[in-house]
Scaffold this active site. Structure first.
Site, PDB file in Angstrom:
ATOM      1  N   SER A 117     -17.131   2.597 -18.121  1.00 36.78           N
ATOM      2  CA  SER A 117     -16.687   3.818 -18.793  1.00 36.78           C
ATOM      3  C   SER A 117     -16.262   3.507 -20.229  1.00 36.78           C
ATOM      4  O   SER A 117     -16.592   4.220 -21.173  1.00 36.78           O
ATOM      5  CB  SER A 117     -15.523   4.422 -17.985  1.00 36.78           C
ATOM      6  OG  SER A 117     -15.070   5.596 -18.582  1.00 36.78           O
TER       7      SER A 117
ATOM      8  N   LYS B 255      -9.418   4.565 -19.472  1.00 34.36           N
ATOM      9  CA  LYS B 255     -10.577   4.906 -18.642  1.00 34.36           C
ATOM     10  C   LYS B 255     -10.298   4.835 -17.141  1.00 34.36           C
ATOM     11  O   LYS B 255     -11.218   4.676 -16.326  1.00 34.36           O
ATOM     12  CB  LYS B 255     -11.813   4.030 -18.981  1.00 34.36           C
ATOM     13  CG  LYS B 255     -12.139   3.865 -20.433  1.00 34.36           C
ATOM     14  CD  LYS B 255     -11.918   5.078 -21.282  1.00 34.36           C
ATOM     15  CE  LYS B 255     -12.946   6.155 -21.174  1.00 34.36           C
ATOM     16  NZ  LYS B 255     -12.631   7.272 -22.117  1.00 34.36           N
TER      17      LYS B 255
ATOM     18  N   HIS C 106      -0.573   4.722 -22.531  1.00 33.41           N
ATOM     19  CA  HIS C 106      -1.306   3.506 -22.163  1.00 33.41           C
ATOM     20  C   HIS C 106      -0.410   2.283 -22.339  1.00 33.41           C
ATOM     21  O   HIS C 106      -0.872   1.159 -22.161  1.00 33.41           O
ATOM     22  CB  HIS C 106      -2.521   3.305 -23.085  1.00 33.41           C
ATOM     23  CG  HIS C 106      -3.691   4.199 -22.816  1.00 33.41           C
ATOM     24  ND1 HIS C 106      -4.056   4.620 -21.562  1.00 33.41           N
ATOM     25  CD2 HIS C 106      -4.622   4.712 -23.664  1.00 33.41           C
ATOM     26  CE1 HIS C 106      -5.157   5.367 -21.661  1.00 33.41           C
ATOM     27  NE2 HIS C 106      -5.506   5.440 -22.914  1.00 33.41           N
TER      28      HIS C 106
END
Ligand code: PPS
Length: 289
Positions: free
Chosen positions: A131, A46, A101
């Protein structure tokens, strides 16, 4: 190793949803062979990942819009942690752009010895948490976030996708990559996208004209991406991503946390994050208050 309470799979406190099972993901990714001219977008979830999936091909190819109009973002700039990478890797234009990630420590061996460049996108953790809260509501492969207050506890304890924000950020801020890594913030991209694109372009050794920079900025704006079916996840079945619950491209703004945090929650958040960053040699680009 004991798993954090709500974490489906974890290694070194790095959580992944069960669907992906981290062991399999790691085994697959560890075999990946980096090339020296690869470009890696790295983010904590995010922080602006799909934004980079839109930007990178255009900066690398001099503003040709074909990839963002014809290839879904997950194939255009594929995930290192998704097996799908094996299916699309041979079709990637050179230089290749990839995304992950992963924290620094979980990168494949070939990454450390390559000259591949990294763009690490950071975002104010309070906005990341907001988010992420909505993303956990709409993503069928993630656990229900519970109340906002409950989700804050999970976020601060690292019992969310990819573990603690502080651990992820520290791992990449302290990496020994020298001039192979560039840090950029979501906030500076929102404030002045053309200026951010110039920084990215310089870092990647591209010599883009002002006309091309403006063209890329226009096509990577929140409004344009929201209507691009190759980027807004409308191709994904509702069972995985239910945009009726919350669209993936939700607000695209800075400071939405102010609409969500109580003063008590803000104090709790600042206290935990500040403690975890004590003694670090880098400073945050934003105030935590
Ligand atoms: S993920 O799930 O980790 O891949 O999510 P990620 O792409 O990192 O983050 C999603 C948030 O980024 C916002 N976004 C943008 N903001 C401004 N401009 C553009 N072009 C843009 N593209 C994506 C997206 O709206 C999510 O933030 P929120 O605050 O939820 O709107």
């Amino acid at each position: 190793m004991s798993l954090p309470r709500r974490c489906t799979y974890a290694i070194t406190d790095f959580c992944f949803p069960e669907r992906l099972t981290l062991t399999r993901v790691l085994e697959f990714a560890q075999e990946f062979k980096f090339e020296d001219d690869d470009v890696m977008a790295v983010t904590y979830p995010k922080s602006g990942t799909i934004w980079m999936q839109e930007i990178l091909p255009l900066v690398l190819n001099g503003g040709d819009l074909t990839p963002i109009h014809t290839i879904p973002n997950w194939d255009r700039v594929p995930w290192l942690e998704e097996k799908r990478l094996a299916l699309v890797v041979d079709k990637l234009a050179s230089p290749r752009a990839l995304v992950t990630h992963f924290p620094y420590s979980l990168m494949p061996p070939s990454f450390y010895t390559s000259k591949a460049k990294v763009i690490y996108v950071m975002r104010n953790p309070k906005d990341i948490m907001v988010s992420s809260y909505y993303f956990h509501q709409m993503a069928g492969f993630l656990e229900d976030p519970g109340t906002f207050d409950e989700f804050m506890d999970k976020f601060l304890e690292g019992e969310v996708l990819c573990g603690k924000w502080t651990d992820h950020m520290k791992s990449w801020r302290n990496s020994a990559l020298g001039d192979r890594i560039m840090y950029i913030t979501y906030e500076e991209m929102v404030q002045d996208l053309p200026a951010s694109l110039r920084r990215i372009s310089d870092f990647l050794g591209r010599n883009l004209t002002e006309e091309v920079i403006q063209k890329i900025a226009e096509h990577c704006s929140f409004t344009t991406m929201k209507t691009n079916n190759m980027s807004n996840f409308s191709l994904v079945p509702n069972v995985y991503m239910d945009s009726d619950k919350s669209p993936f491209l939700r607000k695209g703004t800075v400071g939405d946390w102010k609409n969500h945090f109580s003063s008590e929650q803000l104090a709790r958040f600042i206290s935990v994050i500040s403690k975890e960053l004590e003694g670090e040699s880098f400073s945050l680009p934003w105030s935590l208050d």
